[in-house]
Scaffold this motif. Structure first.
Motif, short mmCIF file in Angstrom:
data_model
loop_
_atom_site.label_atom_id
_atom_site.label_comp_id
_atom_site.label_asym_id
_atom_site.label_seq_id
_atom_site.Cartn_x
_atom_site.Cartn_y
_atom_site.Cartn_z
N LEU A 23 1.13 -1.08 -0.03
CA LEU A 23 -0.26 0.18 -0.19
C LEU A 23 1.21 1.59 0.17
O LEU A 23 0.93 1.94 -0.94
CB LEU A 23 -0.48 -0.19 1.11
N ALA A 24 1.79 1.36 1.13
CA ALA A 24 2.63 2.50 1.10
C ALA A 24 2.97 2.95 -0.31
O ALA A 24 4.02 4.03 -0.85
CB ALA A 24 3.93 2.29 2.17
N SER A 25 3.95 1.58 -0.88
CA SER A 25 4.88 1.71 -2.40
C SER A 25 3.51 2.30 -3.04
O SER A 25 4.36 2.92 -4.27
CB SER A 25 5.17 0.77 -2.59
N TYR A 26 2.24 2.13 -3.34
CA TYR A 26 1.47 2.97 -4.36
C TYR A 26 1.03 4.32 -4.29
O TYR A 26 0.42 5.39 -4.77
CB TYR A 26 -0.03 2.31 -4.35
N LEU A 27 0.95 4.91 -2.59
CA LEU A 27 0.86 6.01 -2.54
C LEU A 27 1.45 6.75 -2.51
O LEU A 27 3.32 7.14 -2.50
CB LEU A 27 0.34 6.27 -1.11
N THR A 28 0.78 8.20 -2.47
CA THR A 28 1.23 9.73 -3.13
C THR A 28 0.97 10.70 -2.19
O THR A 28 -0.43 10.69 -1.47
CB THR A 28 1.36 10.34 -4.22
N VAL A 29 1.75 11.98 -1.46
CA VAL A 29 1.26 12.45 -0.74
C VAL A 29 1.76 13.73 -0.92
O VAL A 29 2.86 14.02 -2.23
CB VAL A 29 2.28 12.50 0.86
N LYS A 30 0.72 14.60 -0.58
CA LYS A 30 1.31 15.81 -1.27
C LYS A 30 0.78 17.01 -0.59
O LYS A 30 -0.66 16.60 0.35
CB LYS A 30 -0.50 15.96 -2.25
N ASP A 31 1.77 17.81 -0.42
CA ASP A 31 1.26 19.57 0.61
C ASP A 31 0.30 20.23 -0.48
O ASP A 31 0.49 20.41 -1.68
CB ASP A 31 2.06 19.89 0.34
N VAL A 32 -0.51 20.33 0.49
CA VAL A 32 -1.36 21.40 -0.29
C VAL A 32 -0.94 22.85 0.06
O VAL A 32 -2.04 23.20 1.48
CB VAL A 32 -3.44 21.15 -0.22
N LYS A 33 -0.67 24.03 -0.63
CA LYS A 33 -1.43 25.64 0.56
C LYS A 33 -2.79 26.00 0.81
O LYS A 33 -3.78 26.02 -0.17
CB LYS A 33 -0.88 26.54 -0.67
N LYS A 34 -2.71 26.66 1.69
CA LYS A 34 -4.09 27.23 2.30
C LYS A 34 -4.87 27.82 1.21
O LYS A 34 -4.00 28.77 -0.14
CB LYS A 34 -3.95 28.46 2.90
N LYS A 35 -5.56 27.83 0.50
CA LYS A 35 -6.49 28.76 -0.46
C LYS A 35 -6.40 27.54 -2.04
O LYS A 35 -6.52 27.61 -2.90
CB LYS A 35 -6.54 30.04 -1.12
N GLY A 36 -5.29 26.69 -1.96
CA GLY A 36 -4.57 26.03 -3.27
C GLY A 36 -5.45 24.66 -3.49
O GLY A 36 -6.59 24.29 -2.39
N HIS A 37 -6.00 24.76 -4.86
CA HIS A 37 -7.12 23.77 -5.55
C HIS A 37 -7.02 22.52 -5.53
O HIS A 37 -5.58 22.21 -6.52
CB HIS A 37 -7.82 24.35 -6.00
N LEU A 38 -7.13 21.28 -5.04
CA LEU A 38 -6.77 20.20 -6.40
C LEU A 38 -8.06 19.83 -6.61
O LEU A 38 -7.02 19.06 -7.60
CB LEU A 38 -7.44 18.93 -4.67
#
Length: 190
Positions: A23-38
């Protein structure tokens, strides 16, 4: 970083050590700034997000140009725009960070592949979605059966920290009341 998501999953299903590593090998971590859109209106939602840190809102722009908050998401919750995510069609919604945030992103194709490799994950996502669906039904029930003031008082009672965490105009939008009315409610003794 993945300890929180694995811990959350283990509340619903059992995972082996090799399942956790895969599972860990497939997951991606993303940082998102305040007011940033996914996600923005017109884009295709390609990922499901597990919130490690921060707060998000799913909202739309009404025909009158007003922002209407549909859902909030906080730590240890999943958030996405499922219609677009599953259909591949452009979204009518926005998914925005209310504060600096960190998410684990799980792409649709990756999720399907993981279902084949870790069958327990299908049960996990089914249980999580059932819980989220039940919460949305209760929200709809409250919208039709409680006044804006009653909804606000209930939120203050159940989620006092959350009510203080989100901007007043977003909370008002979520409750279907004006920011001015919400301000009056906050000033009023319960």
């Amino acid at each position: 970083m993945f300890a929180e998501i694995v811990s959350h999953m283990k509340k619903f299903i059992s995972l082996t050590g090799s399942d956790e590593e895969l599972l860990a090998s497939y997951l991606t971590v993303k940082d998102v700034k305040k007011k940033g859109h996914l996600l923005k209106q017109g884009e295709v939602c390609r990922e499901n997000y597990f919130i490690l840190k921060g707060c998000f809102r799913l909202y739309l722009i009404t025909s009158k140009g007003a922002e209407q908050v549909i859902q909030f998401g906080i730590e240890n919750w999943w958030i996405t725009e499922y219609h677009s995510y599953k259909s591949g069609l452009p979204s009518g919604f926005y998914l925005q960070a209310i504060e600096n945030a960190t998410v684990v992103a799980l792409g649709r194709d990756i999720q399907e592949e993981l279902f084949g490799k870790i069958p327990q994950l299908e049960k996990y996502f089914r249980l999580v979605l059932e819980k989220a669906y039940a919460a949305q039904l209760m929200r709809i029930h409250y919208i039709f059966n409680l006044t804006g003031e009653e909804q606000y008082r209930m939120m203050v009672q159940k989620y006092p920290d959350f009510v203080q965490r989100v901007p007043q105009y977003m909370l008002a939008s979520f409750l279907g009341i004006t920011p001015e009315f919400l301000s009056m409610l906050r000033a009023k003794k319960p």
